[in-house]
Design an enzyme around this catalytic site. Structure first.
Site, PDB file in Angstrom:
ATOM      1  N   HIS A 126       4.955   5.700  11.585  1.00 31.76           N
ATOM      2  CA  HIS A 126       4.469   5.541  10.204  1.00 31.76           C
ATOM      3  C   HIS A 126       3.503   6.703   9.938  1.00 31.76           C
ATOM      4  O   HIS A 126       2.288   6.521   9.865  1.00 31.76           O
ATOM      5  CB  HIS A 126       3.762   4.189  10.078  1.00 31.76           C
ATOM      6  CG  HIS A 126       3.478   3.740   8.679  1.00 31.76           C
ATOM      7  ND1 HIS A 126       3.602   4.562   7.567  1.00 31.76           N
ATOM      8  CD2 HIS A 126       3.041   2.540   8.207  1.00 31.76           C
ATOM      9  CE1 HIS A 126       3.261   3.873   6.487  1.00 31.76           C
ATOM     10  NE2 HIS A 126       2.929   2.652   6.851  1.00 31.76           N
TER      11      HIS A 126
ATOM     12  N   LYS B 173      25.396  -4.039  -1.079  1.00 32.32           N
ATOM     13  CA  LYS B 173      26.871  -4.058  -1.154  1.00 32.32           C
ATOM     14  C   LYS B 173      27.487  -3.368   0.055  1.00 32.32           C
ATOM     15  O   LYS B 173      28.698  -3.167   0.109  1.00 32.32           O
ATOM     16  CB  LYS B 173      27.328  -3.326  -2.419  1.00 32.32           C
ATOM     17  CG  LYS B 173      26.815  -3.913  -3.709  1.00 32.32           C
ATOM     18  CD  LYS B 173      27.329  -3.055  -4.880  1.00 32.32           C
ATOM     19  CE  LYS B 173      26.311  -2.991  -5.995  1.00 32.32           C
ATOM     20  NZ  LYS B 173      26.561  -1.854  -6.895  1.00 32.32           N
TER      21      LYS B 173
ATOM     22  N   ARG C 197      11.255   3.802   3.397  1.00 29.65           N
ATOM     23  CA  ARG C 197      10.927   2.860   4.485  1.00 29.65           C
ATOM     24  C   ARG C 197      12.180   2.081   4.821  1.00 29.65           C
ATOM     25  O   ARG C 197      12.900   1.639   3.918  1.00 29.65           O
ATOM     26  CB  ARG C 197       9.804   1.915   4.057  1.00 29.65           C
ATOM     27  CG  ARG C 197       9.578   0.800   5.066  1.00 29.65           C
ATOM     28  CD  ARG C 197       8.374  -0.042   4.745  1.00 29.65           C
ATOM     29  NE  ARG C 197       7.139   0.690   4.965  1.00 29.65           N
ATOM     30  CZ  ARG C 197       5.925   0.133   4.886  1.00 29.65           C
ATOM     31  NH1 ARG C 197       5.798  -1.142   4.564  1.00 29.65           N
ATOM     32  NH2 ARG C 197       4.849   0.840   5.113  1.00 29.65           N
TER      33      ARG C 197
ATOM     34  N   ARG D 206       0.797  -1.222   0.000  1.00 28.19           N
ATOM     35  CA  ARG D 206       0.000   0.000   0.000  1.00 28.19           C
ATOM     36  C   ARG D 206       0.831   1.275   0.000  1.00 28.19           C
ATOM     37  O   ARG D 206       0.583   2.199  -0.782  1.00 28.19           O
ATOM     38  CB  ARG D 206      -0.934   0.040   1.228  1.00 28.19           C
ATOM     39  CG  ARG D 206      -2.232  -0.657   1.065  1.00 28.19           C
ATOM     40  CD  ARG D 206      -2.641  -1.263   2.370  1.00 28.19           C
ATOM     41  NE  ARG D 206      -1.671  -2.280   2.694  1.00 28.19           N
ATOM     42  CZ  ARG D 206      -1.738  -3.538   2.218  1.00 28.19           C
ATOM     43  NH1 ARG D 206      -2.737  -3.906   1.487  1.00 28.19           N
ATOM     44  NH2 ARG D 206      -0.791  -4.423   2.503  1.00 28.19           N
ATOM     45  N   THR D 207       1.788   1.358   0.912  1.00 28.27           N
ATOM     46  CA  THR D 207       2.486   2.640   1.070  1.00 28.27           C
ATOM     47  C   THR D 207       3.264   2.984  -0.196  1.00 28.27           C
ATOM     48  O   THR D 207       3.150   4.094  -0.735  1.00 28.27           O
ATOM     49  CB  THR D 207       3.422   2.585   2.297  1.00 28.27           C
ATOM     50  OG1 THR D 207       2.675   2.064   3.397  1.00 28.27           O
ATOM     51  CG2 THR D 207       3.957   3.958   2.633  1.00 28.27           C
TER      52      THR D 207
HETATM   53  N1   CP Z   1      -0.255  -0.101   5.826  1.00 30.62           N
HETATM   54  C1   CP Z   1       0.948  -0.354   5.272  1.00 30.62           C
HETATM   55  O1   CP Z   1       1.956   0.250   5.622  1.00 30.62           O
HETATM   56  O2   CP Z   1       0.912  -1.323   4.314  1.00 30.62           O
HETATM   57  P1   CP Z   1       2.175  -1.779   3.455  1.00 30.62           P
HETATM   58  O3   CP Z   1       3.152  -2.429   4.410  1.00 30.62           O
HETATM   59  O4   CP Z   1       1.625  -2.733   2.446  1.00 30.62           O
HETATM   60  O5   CP Z   1       2.777  -0.554   2.840  1.00 30.62           O
END
Ligand code: CP
Length: 309
Positions: A132, A83, A104, A54-55
């Site tokens: 998040h 590496k 991320r 999603r993100t």
């Molecule tokens: N909600 C969320 O962060 O989903 P993903 O890990 O799929 O990005």
């Protein structure tokens, strides 16, 4: 030159700025064509050192719908991190190529390190078990669209409240609104960390901990389910013992309010039975859609771009 803004933690945004992002997200839906080319010639990098559906994809869809371009990687193994390159060297390099970066990383604080090495805005798309913030913006937009308000409600947070970064960010965000009561539903081993409890106490928030969904259900306006975070456990045995602590099904919803809003940041594993998906109170796929709208608004905000009136 205007100051570069990053989004590392949800508290990097004022309540007024969050209200503005929600208003922009709604305007994007109402006046979609006005935004179609607004980010022409702008580039977003999505640097995902950890898996995501999603993100990452909602960020990429967001930039594409704004007329911009996207580049990046979806795992550490497909970048020079494999590496041995440091996060700061990666960010400093990518900052030479793009206008804005969403990243991320499994290590808490990695986006702060990255932000020190570039002059383009950095968005934390999840750092370890920490924060998040764009999921929180997604959650706030979902709550606003479903309830019409962000104050005066009882929110149940259920599941892995220890490692669940979405929960930590959402609590921090909701502490800034009036009349919010938190019901924390988890086994003791997966309870909310002490530093979050201290923040709730410092804000004078009403909160309690319970161990069953059944005892919390009747009073909830929002039920926020979460997955037990397998990737953050040190041993497999503990994960297997705790992973199915809570499974929401139609039977458990019998005592719930008729206007309950059921949320989940997704991905789910077992914690919501698929039979719940057709219940009108289930909002988790609508929530995923809200994620694209609010990320469009966030990209515009951090790039300092406004649509012409
Ligand atoms: N909600 C969320 O962060 O989903 P993903 O890990 O799929 O990005």
């Amino acid at each position: 030159m205007s100051e570069i803004r990053n989004l590392i933690n949800i508290t990097d945004l004022t309540v007024e700025e969050i209200d503005g992002l929600i208003a922009t997200a709604d305007d994007i839906v109402a006046n979609h064509s006005a935004y179609e080319n607004i980010c022409a010639h702008k580039k977003l990098a999505t640097l995902f050192f950890e898996p995501s559906t999603r993100t990452r994809l909602s960020f990429e869809a967001a930039m594409l719908e704004l007329g911009g371009s996207v580049l990046g990687f979806s795992s550490a193994n497909s970048s020079s991190a494999a590496k041995g390159e440091s996060v700061s060297d990666t960010i400093q390099t990518v900052g030479c190529y793009v206008d804005i970066i969403a990243m991320r990383h499994p290590k808490e604080g990695a986006p702060i390190v990255g932000a020190q090495r570039t002059t383009v805005p950095i968005i934390n798309a999840g750092d370890g078990g920490h924060f998040h913030p764009t999921q929180t913006l997604t959650d706030l937009l979902t709550i606003k669209r479903k309830k019409g308000r962000l104050n005066n409600m009882t929110i149940g947070l259920c599941g892995d409240l220890k490692f669940g970064r979405t929960v930590h960010s959402l609590i921090e965000a909701m502490l800034r609104y009036e009349g919010i009561k938190f019901v924390l539903i988890s086994p003791q081993e997966l309870a909310v960390p002490e530093y979050i409890k201290e923040k709730m106490n410092a804000a004078g928030a009403e909160w309690k901990e319970v161990e069953t969904l059944e005892e919390a259900m009747p009073e909830l306006d929002i039920l926020y389910m979460t997955r037990v975070q397998k990737e953050r456990f040190f041993n497999e045995e503990d994960y297997i013992r705790l992973k199915d602590s809570y499974i929401l099904d139609l039977d458990k919803l019998q005592t719930a309010k008729e206007d309950l809003t059921i949320m989940h940041p997704l991905p789910r594993v077992n914690e919501i039975s698929v039979e719940v998906d057709d219940d009108p109170r289930a909002c988790y796929f609508f929530q995923a859609l809200c994620g694209k709208h609010i990320r469009m608004a966030l990209i515009l905000f951090l790039l300092g771009i406004k649509r012409e009136a």
